[in-house]
Design a protein around this motif. Structure first.
Motif, PDB file in Angstrom:
ATOM      1  N   ASP A   1       0.833  -1.210   0.000  1.00 61.00           N
ATOM      2  CA  ASP A   1       0.000   0.000   0.000  1.00 61.00           C
ATOM      3  C   ASP A   1       0.867   1.259   0.000  1.00 61.00           C
TER       4      ASP A   1
ATOM      5  N   TYR B   1       2.648   1.548  -3.413  1.00 60.00           N
ATOM      6  CA  TYR B   1       1.682   1.848  -4.469  1.00 60.00           C
ATOM      7  C   TYR B   1       1.240   3.300  -4.399  1.00 60.00           C
TER       8      TYR B   1
ATOM      9  N   THR C   1       4.363   7.440  -7.303  1.00 63.80           N
ATOM     10  CA  THR C   1       4.599   8.633  -8.116  1.00 63.80           C
ATOM     11  C   THR C   1       5.927   9.298  -7.773  1.00 63.80           C
TER      12      THR C   1
ATOM     13  N   SER D   1      -1.754  10.933  -5.551  1.00 70.75           N
ATOM     14  CA  SER D   1      -1.264  10.100  -4.442  1.00 70.75           C
ATOM     15  C   SER D   1      -1.850  10.558  -3.105  1.00 70.75           C
TER      16      SER D   1
ATOM     17  N   GLN E   1      -5.361   7.995  -4.852  1.00 75.36           N
ATOM     18  CA  GLN E   1      -5.611   7.570  -6.232  1.00 75.36           C
ATOM     19  C   GLN E   1      -4.301   7.081  -6.854  1.00 75.36           C
ATOM     20  N   PRO E   2      -3.732   6.016  -6.298  1.00 76.78           N
ATOM     21  CA  PRO E   2      -2.407   5.572  -6.752  1.00 76.78           C
ATOM     22  C   PRO E   2      -2.382   5.116  -8.206  1.00 76.78           C
ATOM     23  N   ARG E   3      -3.503   4.611  -8.706  1.00 76.18           N
ATOM     24  CA  ARG E   3      -3.519   4.113 -10.082  1.00 76.18           C
ATOM     25  C   ARG E   3      -3.285   5.256 -11.082  1.00 76.18           C
ATOM     26  N   LEU E   4      -3.981   6.376 -10.873  1.00 81.31           N
ATOM     27  CA  LEU E   4      -3.790   7.519 -11.763  1.00 81.31           C
ATOM     28  C   LEU E   4      -2.399   8.133 -11.576  1.00 81.31           C
TER      29      LEU E   4
ATOM     30  N   LEU F   1       0.324   6.614 -10.685  1.00 79.19           N
ATOM     31  CA  LEU F   1       1.288   5.724 -11.322  1.00 79.19           C
ATOM     32  C   LEU F   1       1.206   5.826 -12.841  1.00 79.19           C
ATOM     33  N   PHE F   2      -0.014   5.892 -13.365  1.00 84.30           N
ATOM     34  CA  PHE F   2      -0.213   5.959 -14.814  1.00 84.30           C
ATOM     35  C   PHE F   2       0.469   7.189 -15.414  1.00 84.30           C
TER      36      PHE F   2
END
Length: 436
Positions: free
Chosen positions: A226, A229, A233, A371, A375-378, A380-381
């Motif tokens: 967690d 992730y 960023t 982050s 919103q770790p997915r965005l 990271l993306f």
């Protein structure tokens, strides 16, 4: 304290600390340029990607751990927040130990893999070995900076950065000139900075306001996943810089040789300074964003985000205007060999490459926002877009079409595309609605 005052307190203190770090980076570059010439600058430039990886891991654990810590603290989940703190520190020390081993036994191999040739191999290896040996301190310092700042002590976090930076500049001069320690002296001065910063940060743990309680424990992979992730960023942004630097080094060397690397070294090191200022704004805003998200305060999130972006744009405009007015003097300070070819390439690079800062500042703030609001997915993306998905094909194409000018333009194009994409995806209102 009102939100505006709170924002400028956190951000100004953090940016001031980053200014200190920036000054020692410039001092490092300046002293190496004066003592070791173009090959010294090229060696420093080749070493920066490895430093970026180390710094990125510290930022990942700091950003991810401190963001989760602030969110949990705002939700009154104190025990879980303390666990996040302990896991971040333990994992950071372990990873630092791994880098230390690599530094002892593999610095030459790493130097060659980063592009060092016969002229730069020895000095690059020495710099890398020293930096890697002290990597546990770099990681621990970055991690503690974030937690101390999130624990309500941004002034001490700033003091740690400033004192470490000042000591670095003084030792840089002493080690490189009076003691004639060359590249090793420059690296050693840099490595003493995080140790002195950690010593300053330790004051926080004796204060009555301290809420950080360390309890030794086994690694918890769920918690670590967690943290990493959520903070990815910070790592990807640093890796992005390292990837861009490595790729640019390779392409520029094929186009212009070591003189091209020296020119890019001037541009890259000043760029590193400016990007650290953007990181300062983002890290200063992060505790406020995470706390506001934990309390589901949409208006405060939007206000802090707006102030952050405006601040980044002001920094970009100031840097660009200063560069336009004083580019000759800036280049002369780092071009100790007085190479006309280096000066011409660097002048074009400063003017073209630095346009990208107007976009890079927004991107740095935005990925930190993702982050900080879980919103770790965005995060990271978009960090991956900046770190290679866009810049690699663009620089390969542009350099083929326009040579060195194409290299400079590729950075601007990649950052601009990411900004347009982020504008489409950033929806604070929707994020708060989903979290309820």
């Amino acid at each position: 304290m009102g939100i505006n005052k709170l924002f400028f307190k956190y951000v100004s203190l953090n940016v001031l600390g980053m200014v200190g770090i920036s000054l020692y980076i410039l001092a490092d570059t300046f002293f190496i340029a004066q003592a070791l010439g173009s090959n010294g600058i090229a060696s420093l430039n080749l070493s920066i990607p490895a430093y970026g990886v180390i710094n990125g891991i510290g930022l990942m654990l700091g950003l991810g751990g401190a963001s989760r810590y602030s969110i949990l603290s705002a939700q009154k989940k104190t025990k879980t927040a303390q666990k996040v703190y302990a896991q971040s520190l333990i994992f950071g020390v372990i990873i630092g130990g791994v880098f230390l081993v690599f530094g002892l036994f593999g610095s030459g191999l790493i130097a060659r893999s980063l592009g060092a040739n016969n002229e730069t191999l020895a000095s690059t290896s020495i710099y890398l070995q020293t930096i890697l040996f002290f990597s546990p301190f770099f990681i621990l310092d970055n991690t503690l900076q974030s937690f101390v700042r999130n624990d309500g002590d941004p002034s001490l976090a700033m003091s740690g950065m400033m004192i470490g930076s000042f000591l670095n500049i003084v030792l840089d001069y002493i080690f490189i000139f009076p003691l004639d320690m060359g590249m090793f002296g420059a690296a050693l001065a840099t490595c003493i900075a995080p140790i002195s910063s950690i010593a300053v940060l330790s004051i926080h743990f004796k204060r009555a306001t301290n809420q950080l309680k360390f309890v030794f424990q086994k690694l918890n992979w769920i918690v670590l996943k967690d943290i990493c992730y959520l903070g990815a960023t910070g790592f990807i942004n640093e890796i992005a810089s390292a990837v861009v630097l490595f790729l640019f080094n390779t392409i520029i060397f094929s186009l212009e040789g070591n003189l091209g690397l020296a020119a890019y070294g001037i541009v890259a090191n000043i760029s590193f300074v400016v990007l650290s200022l953007f990181t300062g704004v983002a890290q200063g805003a992060q505790p406020l964003l995470s706390d506001s998200y934990g309390k589901r305060d949409l208006s405060k999130i939007k206000h802090v985000l707006t102030l952050s972006i405006i601040t980044a744009l002001v920094i970009s405009a100031t840097v660009y205007l200063t560069t336009l007015l004083f580019k000759s003097g800036i280049i002369a300070a780092f071009n100790s060999d007085q190479s006309t070819q280096v000066a011409e390439m660097a002048a074009t690079g400063l003017i073209v490459y630095f346009i990208g800062f107007f976009f890079a500042g927004i991107n740095t703030i935005s990925t930190t926002y993702f982050s900080a609001t879980d919103q770790p997915r965005l995060a990271l993306f978009f960090s991956l877009l900046r770190g290679g998905v866009l810049i690699i094909p663009i620089v390969l194409l542009f350099s083929y079409l326009w040579g060195m000018n194409g290299v400079w333009m590729s950075y601007v194009a990649a950052e601009a595309i990411v900004v347009l994409w982020i504008v489409i995806k950033m929806k604070p209102r929707k994020r708060i609605r989903q979290a309820k």
